[in-house]
Enzyme design. Structure first.
Site, short mmCIF file in Angstrom:
data_model
loop_
_atom_site.label_atom_id
_atom_site.label_comp_id
_atom_site.label_asym_id
_atom_site.label_seq_id
_atom_site.Cartn_x
_atom_site.Cartn_y
_atom_site.Cartn_z
N ASN A 62 51.68 49.60 51.76
CA ASN A 62 50.57 49.93 50.85
C ASN A 62 49.39 49.00 51.08
OD1 ASN A 62 52.34 48.00 49.66
ND2 ASN A 62 51.50 48.40 47.62
N GLU A 64 45.87 47.98 49.25
CA GLU A 64 45.09 48.08 48.01
C GLU A 64 43.64 47.69 48.24
OE1 GLU A 64 47.30 45.87 45.06
OE2 GLU A 64 48.88 47.40 45.01
N CYS A 73 49.10 54.28 49.09
CA CYS A 73 50.54 54.00 49.08
C CYS A 73 51.06 53.91 50.52
CB CYS A 73 51.29 55.11 48.38
SG CYS A 73 50.99 55.23 46.62
N GLU A 75 53.61 55.28 51.87
CA GLU A 75 54.05 56.56 52.44
C GLU A 75 52.88 57.31 53.07
OE1 GLU A 75 54.67 55.30 49.48
OE2 GLU A 75 56.55 56.02 48.63
N CYS A 112 55.56 58.25 44.62
CA CYS A 112 54.72 58.72 43.51
C CYS A 112 54.37 60.20 43.73
CB CYS A 112 53.46 57.87 43.39
SG CYS A 112 52.18 58.30 44.60
N CYS A 115 52.19 61.07 46.79
CA CYS A 115 52.94 60.93 48.05
C CYS A 115 53.94 62.06 48.23
CB CYS A 115 53.63 59.58 48.12
SG CYS A 115 52.46 58.24 48.35
N1 THU Z 1 53.11 52.33 45.82
C1 THU Z 1 53.48 52.75 47.07
O1 THU Z 1 52.97 52.28 48.10
N2 THU Z 1 54.44 53.71 47.14
C2 THU Z 1 55.13 54.21 46.08
O2 THU Z 1 55.98 55.07 46.26
C3 THU Z 1 54.82 53.73 44.73
C4 THU Z 1 53.66 52.84 44.60
C5 THU Z 1 52.09 51.28 45.74
C6 THU Z 1 50.77 51.68 45.17
C7 THU Z 1 50.25 50.36 44.67
O3 THU Z 1 49.63 49.65 45.74
C8 THU Z 1 51.49 49.60 44.26
O4 THU Z 1 52.57 50.24 44.92
C9 THU Z 1 51.75 49.58 42.75
O5 THU Z 1 51.72 50.86 42.23
#
Ligand code: THU
Length: 161
Positions: A62, A64, A73, A75, A112, A115
């Site tokens: 991920n 940010e 994310c 994925e 999520c 994704c």
């Molecule tokens: N996140 C992911 O990368 N994948 C997931 O399946 C759930 C959430 C990330 C998004 C964000 O950067 C952090 O996790 C917290 O939500």
């Protein structure tokens, strides 16, 4: 009126030790790749690894941003990388792990909603089931046979026709 039922089946393994060698290697890889996340805002580092039908193994994490909604994310970072590096190549298995720097990383997380939509379309367009393996840094491991199971009654390109 008639009621319809959607069945959701997934496998639960007690730990990485119960997996096949190939799956265990992929999960160990995903756990390691959590360290490449750029997640200074959530402190929630997610790693995703894919085994492609051509045998390549690709990873993503991920990423940010100070403007929070810009973040991606793991994925979807991974799907975008695969789609551009190896166009039209199916994913056999995707493994997702995470390291929660603020707390516990001992239970599986599942992708999520956004994704799920992304995984589903990738799977559908390559017409090849994508197994999804989910776990944290330790503890139980969930395995589902294909990404479509994660999103029943989904919106797809068929609806645009
Ligand atoms: N996140 C992911 O990368 N994948 C997931 O399946 C759930 C959430 C990330 C998004 C964000 O950067 C952090 O996790 C917290 O939500």
């Amino acid at each position: 009126m008639r009621q319809k039922e959607v069945k959701f089946v997934y496998e639960v393994y007690n730990s990485i030790k119960s997996l096949s060698k190939d799956d265990a290697d992929l999960l160990a890889h995903a756990r390691k790749i959590t360290a490449t996340a750029y997640a200074p805002y959530s402190n929630f580092q997610v790693g995703a690894v894919a085994l492609l039908a051509n045998g390549e193994i690709i990873h993503g994490s991920n990423q940010e941003n100070a403007s929070y909604p810009v973040g991606l994310c793991a994925e979807r970072v991974l799907i975008s990388a695969i789609s551009s590096l190896y166009p039209n190549t199916a994913i056999n298995t995707m493994v997702i792990s995470y390291h929660n720097l603020n707390g516990n990383s001992g239970h599986p997380i599942s992708p999520c909603g956004i994704c799920r939509q992304s995984l589903l379309e990738y799977e559908a367009r390559l017409n090849h089931p994508m197994r999804v393996i989910m776990s944290g840094m330790d503890g139980k491991v969930f395995v589902i046979a294909n990404a479509a199971m994660l999103l029943p009654l989904s919106f797809t390109n068929e609806d645009l026709k």
